[in-house]
Scaffold this active site. Structure first.
Site, mmCIF file in Angstrom:
data_model
loop_
_atom_site.group_PDB
_atom_site.id
_atom_site.type_symbol
_atom_site.label_atom_id
_atom_site.label_comp_id
_atom_site.label_asym_id
_atom_site.label_seq_id
_atom_site.Cartn_x
_atom_site.Cartn_y
_atom_site.Cartn_z
ATOM 1 N N ARG A 24 0.824 -1.223 0.000
ATOM 2 C CA ARG A 24 0.000 0.000 0.000
ATOM 3 C C ARG A 24 0.853 1.267 0.000
ATOM 4 O O ARG A 24 0.491 2.263 0.623
ATOM 5 C CB ARG A 24 -0.950 0.024 1.205
ATOM 6 N N ARG A 28 -3.100 7.160 1.029
ATOM 7 C CA ARG A 28 -3.553 8.400 1.675
ATOM 8 C C ARG A 28 -2.573 9.031 2.648
ATOM 9 O O ARG A 28 -2.816 10.132 3.123
ATOM 10 C CB ARG A 28 -4.886 8.146 2.386
ATOM 11 N N ARG A 37 -6.324 11.833 -6.091
ATOM 12 C CA ARG A 37 -7.554 11.094 -5.748
ATOM 13 C C ARG A 37 -8.774 12.002 -5.868
ATOM 14 O O ARG A 37 -9.824 11.597 -6.364
ATOM 15 C CB ARG A 37 -7.371 10.554 -4.335
ATOM 16 N N ASP A 74 -6.801 -2.372 -7.489
ATOM 17 C CA ASP A 74 -7.365 -2.966 -6.276
ATOM 18 C C ASP A 74 -7.690 -4.426 -6.551
ATOM 19 O O ASP A 74 -7.920 -4.810 -7.703
ATOM 20 C CB ASP A 74 -8.621 -2.229 -5.820
ATOM 21 N N TYR A 149 -15.299 -10.678 0.220
ATOM 22 C CA TYR A 149 -15.982 -9.405 -0.054
ATOM 23 C C TYR A 149 -17.203 -9.625 -0.950
ATOM 24 O O TYR A 149 -18.214 -8.937 -0.811
ATOM 25 C CB TYR A 149 -15.017 -8.409 -0.709
HETATM 26 O O1 CP3 Z 1 0.010 -1.356 -2.565
HETATM 27 C C1 CP3 Z 1 -0.270 -0.428 -3.354
HETATM 28 O O2 CP3 Z 1 0.142 0.736 -3.209
HETATM 29 C C2 CP3 Z 1 -1.052 -0.787 -4.599
HETATM 30 C C3 CP3 Z 1 -2.468 -0.589 -4.548
HETATM 31 C C4 CP3 Z 1 -3.370 -1.449 -3.703
HETATM 32 C C5 CP3 Z 1 -4.593 -0.940 -3.203
HETATM 33 N N1 CP3 Z 1 -5.290 -1.974 -2.651
HETATM 34 C C6 CP3 Z 1 -5.035 0.450 -3.313
HETATM 35 C C7 CP3 Z 1 -6.092 0.939 -2.418
HETATM 36 C C8 CP3 Z 1 -3.317 -2.801 -3.363
HETATM 37 C C9 CP3 Z 1 -2.212 -3.809 -3.590
HETATM 38 C C10 CP3 Z 1 -4.545 -3.117 -2.700
HETATM 39 C C11 CP3 Z 1 -4.893 -4.469 -2.235
HETATM 40 C C12 CP3 Z 1 -6.135 -4.689 -1.482
HETATM 41 N N2 CP3 Z 1 -7.349 -4.085 -1.663
HETATM 42 C C13 CP3 Z 1 -6.290 -5.681 -0.502
HETATM 43 C C14 CP3 Z 1 -5.234 -6.654 -0.066
HETATM 44 C C15 CP3 Z 1 -4.216 -6.041 0.806
HETATM 45 C C16 CP3 Z 1 -4.703 -5.606 2.148
HETATM 46 O O3 CP3 Z 1 -4.530 -4.422 2.452
HETATM 47 O O4 CP3 Z 1 -5.200 -6.454 2.884
HETATM 48 C C17 CP3 Z 1 -7.617 -5.617 -0.042
HETATM 49 C C18 CP3 Z 1 -8.244 -6.479 1.056
HETATM 50 C C19 CP3 Z 1 -8.286 -4.610 -0.796
HETATM 51 C C20 CP3 Z 1 -9.721 -4.198 -0.717
HETATM 52 C C21 CP3 Z 1 -9.821 -2.806 -0.271
HETATM 53 N N3 CP3 Z 1 -9.485 -1.711 -1.043
HETATM 54 C C22 CP3 Z 1 -10.282 -2.329 0.979
HETATM 55 C C23 CP3 Z 1 -10.742 -3.205 2.132
HETATM 56 C C24 CP3 Z 1 -10.213 -0.941 0.938
HETATM 57 C C25 CP3 Z 1 -10.693 0.026 1.980
HETATM 58 C C26 CP3 Z 1 -9.729 0.192 3.091
HETATM 59 C C27 CP3 Z 1 -8.989 1.479 2.936
HETATM 60 O O5 CP3 Z 1 -7.764 1.485 3.126
HETATM 61 O O6 CP3 Z 1 -9.664 2.492 2.637
HETATM 62 C C28 CP3 Z 1 -9.665 -0.572 -0.329
HETATM 63 C C29 CP3 Z 1 -9.405 0.800 -0.805
HETATM 64 C C30 CP3 Z 1 -8.033 1.116 -1.304
HETATM 65 N N4 CP3 Z 1 -7.266 0.307 -2.090
HETATM 66 C C31 CP3 Z 1 -7.343 2.346 -1.104
HETATM 67 C C32 CP3 Z 1 -6.124 2.242 -1.804
HETATM 68 C C33 CP3 Z 1 -5.065 3.290 -1.956
HETATM 69 C C34 CP3 Z 1 -7.879 3.557 -0.342
HETATM 70 C C35 CP3 Z 1 -9.047 4.138 -1.065
HETATM 71 C C36 CP3 Z 1 -9.016 5.653 -1.234
HETATM 72 O O7 CP3 Z 1 -8.011 6.204 -1.723
HETATM 73 O O8 CP3 Z 1 -10.028 6.240 -0.912
#
Ligand code: CP3
Length: 342
Positions: A24, A28, A37, A74, A149
């Site tokens: 990640r 943010r 964003r 994602d 999910y």
């Molecule tokens: O690692 C990176 O920088 C690459 C991008 C990446 C994102 N999500 C961007 C993201 C990767 C590799 C993921 C994987 C992901 N997504 C997982 C597996 C890894 C983990 O963290 O367990 C899962 C379970 C998801 C599903 C997901 N996406 C959730 C549960 C959420 C909400 C939680 C949160 O942090 O807000 C997301 C949103 C998400 N994915 C964001 C980002 C940068 C934040 C959303 C935003 O910018 O508003």
């Protein structure tokens, strides 16, 4: 290629100081991410906009010069590409309509690659723009984690809805996992075609499963994905991240055939050293140490380097960076790793 430290480690070599990146790493905690964003509109618009997705992938690279960039996307783009609705709500995370048996039988892979084409374009552009010595990691979610999910329609603390569904409807659940595995394997193959030089499979929820669940729902579909990807790209390194796998970590690598294991922060160093006998490791700093900074951070980094630095190691967090981490803490972590001696 030979200069990409991350690939050397994935090939089994010991490199010290180890290559470093953060799960990640685009997100943010970076003000420049929040700017883009806002401009993109929704989070999904950002994922499907190659120009902006390239930009946010490169942002942490400019600041910290990590050894690897990870594609910005994602894990839930797969169900979305299979025709399920998906939206991300501010503060609430992903929201989908919970899938039922009928929905499982109507998953439609016919538009998979058309839907995901912007992601492949992002990978192609990234490979052109990244420095030669920087690795590009493609990724997807593991079928079990993606399915949790799809079943619940949102994140839950322990994925009870998916476990319950799997026990009550084993045949339908197997069909769901198989469908997600087949599409995810194709998605990974296309990412490698587009220029990804390593892959990571995120299984963030493997730690809530009992032994049989871990075998049937976590390892079995991942093993099938690894087999399919290797059919097309025999030598592409694959990092498996079965978060919370605990006593099952060793079996996970041997059973699925992944190249490297991503460890969460609960794995003790003595056990990690045992796992390193079988091949490369990635991890495993507690993200809360990074948030805390100071001695908690430096001691955590030191422990990992001194315990695992003598073998093939990719330094990383044990899970994703949290949104409120001060940038100076990331800088301090990178500096400590880069200046380390054994
Ligand atoms: O690692 C990176 O920088 C690459 C991008 C990446 C994102 N999500 C961007 C993201 C990767 C590799 C993921 C994987 C992901 N997504 C997982 C597996 C890894 C983990 O963290 O367990 C899962 C379970 C998801 C599903 C997901 N996406 C959730 C549960 C959420 C909400 C939680 C949160 O942090 O807000 C997301 C949103 C998400 N994915 C964001 C980002 C940068 C934040 C959303 C935003 O910018 O508003």
């Amino acid at each position: 290629m030979a200069e990409r430290k991350l690939l050397k480690v994935l090939g089994g070599q010991t490199v010290f100081p180890p290559p470093i990146w953060m799960m990640r790493q685009a997100g943010r905690y970076l003000p420049e991410y929040k700017e883009v964003r806002k401009k993109a509109g929704s989070f999904l618009d950002l994922c499907y906009n190659p120009e902006l997705a390239v930009e946010v992938t490169l942002q942490p690279m400019r600041r910290f010069a990590f050894d690897a960039a990870i594609l910005f996307s994602d894990i839930l783009v797969i169900p979305h590409a299979l025709g399920r609705d998906l939206r991300f709500e501010e503060g609430a995370g992903p929201m989908m309509t919970p899938i039922d048996e009928n929905g499982i039988d109507n998953l439609d892979a016919s538009r998979l690659h058309a839907h995901l084409e912007p992601v492949y374009e992002t990978v192609r552009r990234l490979r052109r723009e990244l420095p030669q010595d920087t690795a590009l990691i493609g990724f997807c979610g593991a079928p079990w984690t993606v399915a949790t999910y799809m079943i619940a329609g949102r994140g839950t603390p322990d994925q009870a809805p998916a476990r319950l569904f799997g026990y009550k409807n084993p045949k339908a659940f197997a069909r769901l996992l198989d469908a997600v595995a087949a599409s995810s394997a194709e998605y990974l193959i296309r990412q490698v075609d587009a220029g990804a030089d390593a892959l990571q499979i995120f299984d963030s929820w493997s730690g809530v499963l009992d032994e049989a669940g871990f075998e049937d729902w976590c390892m079995r579909p991942v093993r099938e994905m690894v087999r399919r990807v290797r059919e097309r790209h025999p030598s592409v390194p694959i990092i498996g991240f079965p978060k919370g796998a605990g006593l099952m970590y060793q079996k996970y690598r041997r059973n699925t055939g992944v190249t490297a294991l991503g460890l969460d922060w609960t794995v003790p160093m003595e056990e990690a050293r045992r796992l390193q006998q079988d091949g490369p490791l990635q991890g495993n700093l507690d993200p809360m140490r990074l948030l805390a900074g100071g001695r908690a951070l430096s001691q955590g980094v030191d422990k990992i380097l001194s315990s695992l630095g003598h073998g093939p190691l990719i330094f990383n967090l044990g899970h994703g960076i949290t949104p409120n981490v001060p940038i100076e803490h990331v800088e301090a972590m990178v500096k400590q790793v880069r200046e380390a001696t054994l």
